[in-house]
Design an enzyme around this catalytic site. Sequence first.
Site, mmCIF file in Angstrom:
data_model
loop_
_atom_site.group_PDB
_atom_site.id
_atom_site.type_symbol
_atom_site.label_atom_id
_atom_site.label_comp_id
_atom_site.label_asym_id
_atom_site.label_seq_id
_atom_site.Cartn_x
_atom_site.Cartn_y
_atom_site.Cartn_z
ATOM 1 N N GLU A 173 0.842 -1.214 0.000
ATOM 2 C CA GLU A 173 0.000 0.000 0.000
ATOM 3 C C GLU A 173 0.876 1.262 0.000
ATOM 4 O O GLU A 173 0.516 2.289 0.566
ATOM 5 C CB GLU A 173 -0.941 -0.049 1.217
ATOM 6 C CG GLU A 173 -2.187 0.825 1.122
ATOM 7 C CD GLU A 173 -3.025 0.546 -0.099
ATOM 8 O OE1 GLU A 173 -3.237 1.496 -0.855
ATOM 9 O OE2 GLU A 173 -3.455 -0.602 -0.309
HETATM 10 C C1 LIG Z 1 3.100 -9.978 1.067
HETATM 11 C C2 LIG Z 1 2.787 -8.964 0.011
HETATM 12 C C3 LIG Z 1 1.464 -8.707 -0.312
HETATM 13 C C4 LIG Z 1 1.161 -7.794 -1.326
HETATM 14 N N1 LIG Z 1 -0.140 -7.615 -1.706
HETATM 15 C C5 LIG Z 1 -0.407 -6.866 -2.809
HETATM 16 C C6 LIG Z 1 -1.733 -6.823 -3.358
HETATM 17 O O1 LIG Z 1 -2.659 -7.417 -2.806
HETATM 18 N N2 LIG Z 1 -1.930 -6.108 -4.491
HETATM 19 C C7 LIG Z 1 -0.924 -5.434 -5.120
HETATM 20 O O2 LIG Z 1 -1.162 -4.820 -6.143
HETATM 21 N N3 LIG Z 1 0.336 -5.453 -4.621
HETATM 22 C C8 LIG Z 1 0.618 -6.151 -3.490
HETATM 23 N N4 LIG Z 1 1.899 -6.209 -3.005
HETATM 24 C C9 LIG Z 1 2.937 -5.456 -3.665
HETATM 25 C C10 LIG Z 1 3.395 -4.231 -2.871
HETATM 26 O O3 LIG Z 1 2.428 -3.231 -2.902
HETATM 27 C C11 LIG Z 1 4.736 -3.799 -3.466
HETATM 28 O O4 LIG Z 1 5.691 -4.779 -3.090
HETATM 29 C C12 LIG Z 1 5.165 -2.424 -2.993
HETATM 30 O O5 LIG Z 1 4.336 -1.434 -3.541
HETATM 31 C C13 LIG Z 1 6.614 -2.112 -3.368
HETATM 32 O O6 LIG Z 1 6.875 -2.403 -4.701
HETATM 33 P P1 LIG Z 1 8.160 -3.293 -5.079
HETATM 34 O O7 LIG Z 1 8.100 -4.517 -4.274
HETATM 35 O O8 LIG Z 1 8.207 -3.414 -6.540
HETATM 36 O O9 LIG Z 1 9.359 -2.444 -4.552
HETATM 37 P P2 LIG Z 1 10.069 -1.250 -5.340
HETATM 38 O O10 LIG Z 1 9.054 -0.322 -5.860
HETATM 39 O O11 LIG Z 1 11.079 -1.799 -6.277
HETATM 40 O O12 LIG Z 1 10.819 -0.524 -4.142
HETATM 41 C C14 LIG Z 1 12.063 -0.985 -3.608
HETATM 42 C C15 LIG Z 1 12.613 0.104 -2.690
HETATM 43 O O13 LIG Z 1 12.875 1.279 -3.449
HETATM 44 C C16 LIG Z 1 12.158 2.391 -2.930
HETATM 45 N N5 LIG Z 1 11.695 3.217 -4.046
HETATM 46 C C17 LIG Z 1 11.100 2.810 -5.190
HETATM 47 N N6 LIG Z 1 10.824 3.857 -5.962
HETATM 48 C C18 LIG Z 1 11.243 4.949 -5.309
HETATM 49 C C19 LIG Z 1 11.245 6.352 -5.592
HETATM 50 N N7 LIG Z 1 10.728 6.838 -6.709
HETATM 51 N N8 LIG Z 1 11.767 7.183 -4.673
HETATM 52 C C20 LIG Z 1 12.265 6.726 -3.519
HETATM 53 N N9 LIG Z 1 12.291 5.418 -3.192
HETATM 54 C C21 LIG Z 1 11.784 4.551 -4.081
HETATM 55 C C22 LIG Z 1 11.002 1.803 -2.125
HETATM 56 O O14 LIG Z 1 10.552 2.685 -1.118
HETATM 57 C C23 LIG Z 1 11.632 0.530 -1.596
HETATM 58 O O15 LIG Z 1 12.322 0.803 -0.423
HETATM 59 C C24 LIG Z 1 2.212 -7.104 -1.974
HETATM 60 C C25 LIG Z 1 3.541 -7.348 -1.624
HETATM 61 C C26 LIG Z 1 3.835 -8.278 -0.669
HETATM 62 C C27 LIG Z 1 5.284 -8.569 -0.346
#
Ligand SMILES: Cc1cc2nc3c(=O)[nH]c(=O)nc-3n(C[C@H](O)[C@H](O)[C@H](O)COP(=O)(O)OP(=O)(O)OC[C@H]3O[C@@H](n4cnc5c(N)ncnc54)[C@H](O)[C@@H]3O)c2cc1C
Length: 613
Positions: free
Chosen positions: A441
């Site tokens: 989220e």
């Molecule tokens: C158990 C679990 C349940 C989930 N459930 C759902 C669900 O029901 N529906 C759904 O759609 N998604 C779901 N997700 C996905 C979740 O919302 C994402 O994992 C989350 O939004 C982060 O995206 P990412 O994992 O690609 O990390 P990334 O976006 O790659 O981020 C990695 C790191 O980089 C930082 N970062 C990235 N971009 C920037 C920026 N522009 N500026 C500064 N920092 C940045 C982030 O803060 C983080 O620390 C779930 C994930 C998990 C692990």
Amino acid sequence: MAYRVDMRDIHFNLFEKIGVEDLSQLEAYKDFSVDDYKMILNEAEKFAVNVIAPTLAPTDKDGARFEKGEVVVPEEVRETLRKFNEGGWGAVSASPEFGGQGLPSTVAIGTVEIFVAANTGFSGYQGLTSATANLIGEEGSDFLKETYCEKMLTGVWAGAMVLTEAQAGSAVGEIKTSAKRDGDTYLLTGNKIFISGGDHDMNENMIHVLLARVEGAPPGVKGLSLFVAPKYLVNNDGSVGAFNHLKATGVEEKMGMHASATCSIAYGEDGPCRAWIIGEENQGIQIMFKLMNHARLGVGAQGVSQAAAAYHLALDYAHERVQGTRIEDARNPAAPSVPIVEHPDVRRMLLAQKAIVEATRGLIYSVSYWLDRANHTTDDEERQRYIDLVELLTPICKGYSTEMAFHSICLALQVHGGYGYCEEYGVSVLLRDAKIGTIYEGTTGIQAMDLLGRKVAMRKGGLFQNFVGILGDFVERNSGHPALEKHFKLLGEAKDQLVATTITLGTKGMTGDINYPLQYATPYLFMFGHVACSYFILDQALLAHEKLQTLYADKGVQDDAGKRKLVQEHVDAKFYYNKIETAKFFVANILPEVYGIAKSVESDDKSPMDIVF
Ligand SMILES: Cc1cc2nc3c(=O)[nH]c(=O)nc-3n(C[C@H](O)[C@H](O)[C@H](O)COP(=O)(O)OP(=O)(O)OC[C@H]3O[C@@H](n4cnc5c(N)ncnc54)[C@H](O)[C@@H]3O)c2cc1C
């Protein structure tokens, strides 16, 4: 391990501090009484403690998995979900139009707090089904509402919220799943990952609410549209029909939330996957934004719930675990060993947890109350006032509460010593389950950028100035308080520091160094959270002080010894007395972290950008 809910403090917040009964003046809630709210919360507690909590240990051990191309959920989850839906718990805040109970969000958030930590992985199934059904109910066409809402809210069908793709996590604008127009509907192709409860066979049908890009739409978030895609097409008579080529391709192995099936999903891989649009093409992100405040508040409440559960485990353990003598007896080999709750460092850890839980609970319940008022008042000026507060504080509810909850649960684990690191005492599962709150989220980093880059800057800083004004009035009104004068002074000074740091970061941004404010966005979120939560906990302490003085007077207690005795023996006197001590601790020990952050911001240190990684 026993699951305990902070019912006394939930009641204090809802019925003594906020006065949730005021909401009955609004047309939407006119049929509810305080007794109704209390009855619902008490039933929720019984269900959480007796039915959900016993599933945590077994489903943490044997969680959801992927076998022979199918998602397999633990039997305990299936059975508990059935009972949960039978009890109508999935529909507490949903509109009565679709078979919901129409409870205020403020009370519904109380049920979220009560349920979540009992088994966070389990809670996700119903939480996301309600959230997606409510979204369809608020934004979908009449056809979508009629087809889906009631079936989902009564638990016949399940829902999932689907945004994330391998290349599109925080960067939602990178979503590639495509939607091709086909008459009045669309055909989807693409892949999603990390979808909580994205596929399983516990319900007759699985309904995805997902973001995708209509062919030819502009790049970025502006080209995203929102769709409903069922796993099985729905026949005209409402029965479930043919497979719609929406299927799980795997289930993640995670560090926590093992009961939850976190699925990767393929759309239209081996046949057409049909979807229906919500709203207009390219409006997807605006619609999601409207509902985001609510979802983010829910995740904040999740953190409070987990931290509260861990605190109670730590408190019980600290009373039971005998280890070491009192420091006064350090030189006496015959001195008895004492429960660790006697040791100052353990007391500090326990009180830090209690302070974090109660301050963030005050924040979350107050913001939920403002959201209810904003959504249902007929007074435009009042609505805008509440919307502004909700907008500004939502990233704090989500980002700060979940980060502080994780820190708090670390302290609970530390109180358990080596036993905390083992699975037996139940604190480690809470720590593992809580980490996700800082990630999904919108990660903490994304919340921090939302706070500093959007919310604080909104309407030329108007939302921020308004909130700072509320804090200033609060400090001024209470500056001569008989018990908390020093603490109001500390809040006033920290508020001034927050303003000064906001100006420093704003000036840096405006003079061209845009990386500098972003480098400090997360520390700034903590600073803001410490100040805001000091306000919420002091506001609670003010009321507790009043009530405690009334109790002393009613019981005819005047001297210190008599007061101490009453506090030790009278349940309410102890609660109010401890509330005041908790507020003092937060303001004296957590709030001053503001100055460390301010010093860093003033340092002009650019090493994160200068270093060669
Ligand atoms: C158990 C679990 C349940 C989930 N459930 C759902 C669900 O029901 N529906 C759904 O759609 N998604 C779901 N997700 C996905 C979740 O919302 C994402 O994992 C989350 O939004 C982060 O995206 P990412 O994992 O690609 O990390 P990334 O976006 O790659 O981020 C990695 C790191 O980089 C930082 N970062 C990235 N971009 C920037 C920026 N522009 N500026 C500064 N920092 C940045 C982030 O803060 C983080 O620390 C779930 C994930 C998990 C692990």
